[in-house]
Write an enzyme that holds these catalytic residues in place. Structure first.
Site, PDB file in Angstrom:
ATOM      1  CB  CYS A  34      -0.871   0.040   1.248  1.00  9.92           C
ATOM      2  SG  CYS A  34      -2.082  -1.258   1.355  1.00  9.92           S
TER       3      CYS A  34
ATOM      4  CD  GLU B 222      -2.359   4.003   3.013  1.00  8.44           C
ATOM      5  OE1 GLU B 222      -1.881   3.283   2.109  1.00  8.44           O
ATOM      6  OE2 GLU B 222      -3.571   4.088   3.225  1.00  8.44           O
TER       7      GLU B 222
HETATM    8  N1  THU Z   1      -4.374   0.337  -1.053  1.00  8.00           N
HETATM    9  C1  THU Z   1      -3.517   1.259  -0.547  1.00  8.00           C
HETATM   10  O1  THU Z   1      -2.521   1.623  -1.193  1.00  8.00           O
HETATM   11  N2  THU Z   1      -3.774   1.757   0.689  1.00  8.00           N
HETATM   12  C2  THU Z   1      -4.824   1.402   1.466  1.00  8.00           C
HETATM   13  O2  THU Z   1      -4.906   1.804   2.611  1.00  8.00           O
HETATM   14  C3  THU Z   1      -5.860   0.535   0.922  1.00  8.00           C
HETATM   15  C4  THU Z   1      -5.547  -0.146  -0.358  1.00  8.00           C
HETATM   16  C5  THU Z   1      -4.095  -0.227  -2.376  1.00  8.00           C
HETATM   17  C6  THU Z   1      -3.701  -1.670  -2.368  1.00  8.00           C
HETATM   18  C7  THU Z   1      -4.091  -2.100  -3.753  1.00  8.00           C
HETATM   19  O3  THU Z   1      -3.020  -1.803  -4.625  1.00  8.00           O
HETATM   20  C8  THU Z   1      -5.270  -1.211  -4.102  1.00  8.00           C
HETATM   21  O4  THU Z   1      -5.238  -0.133  -3.185  1.00  8.00           O
HETATM   22  C9  THU Z   1      -6.618  -1.906  -4.014  1.00  8.00           C
HETATM   23  O5  THU Z   1      -6.791  -2.511  -2.789  1.00  8.00           O
END
Ligand code: THU
Length: 143
Positions: free
Chosen positions: A63, A65
């Site tokens: 992710c 973050e």
């Molecule tokens: N994702 C994030 O980057 N941060 C989050 O807090 C939630 C989900 C991303 C992971 C994945 O690449 C996409 O969003 C769909 O879940």
């Protein structure tokens, strides 16, 4: 009761938000097509940004973050004041559970700003991760 720390100034908020939207453009998201951008602010005012980076082995995706956080930590920064998150839907989005736990390791009092195109929602990490498990819970505390 300790008084809550002051939030980022309007100028810093603007900088965080600009960084988050910019880095979201570099999301590697061929599977979900969902872009996320995050900008984390160190206590000394430095901003590190990150986007989500997916993988053909889906579970290895990371992710935005956590990308922002590990970039900062690997550059020697461990204390954080705020993180601002944006996503491609344009609506405020909250960090996932794994990101909450990872952020909690370094900044249990982090200010989490979920920014949409039209509005921002600010909440403390403590509120997003109540009764958390952290370094203090281990008998041998890290240095
Ligand atoms: N994702 C994030 O980057 N941060 C989050 O807090 C939630 C989900 C991303 C992971 C994945 O690449 C996409 O969003 C769909 O879940």
């Amino acid at each position: 009761m300790p008084s809550p720390k002051k939030g980022p100034t309007p100028a810093t908020l603007k900088r965080l938000e600009a960084c988050a939207w910019e880095v979201m453009e570099r999301a590697y998201n061929p599977y979900s097509k969902f872009g996320v951008g995050a900008a984390i602010l160190t206590e000394d005012g430095i901003v590190f940004s990150g986007c989500n980076v997916e993988n053909a082995a889906y579970g290895h995706s990371i992710c935005a973050e956590r990308v922002a956080l590990v970039k900062a930590v690997s550059e020697g920064y461990r204390t954080f004041a705020a993180i601002l998150i944006v996503c491609s839907s344009g609506k405020p989005v909250a960090p996932c559970g794994a990101c909450r736990q990872t952020l909690n390791e370094f900044a249990p009092d982090l200010r989490v700003i979920m920014a949409g195109r039209a509005r921002k929602v600010t909440v403390s990490l403590r509120k997003l991760l109540p009764k958390s498990f952290g370094p203090e819970d281990l008998p041998d505390k890290p240095d």
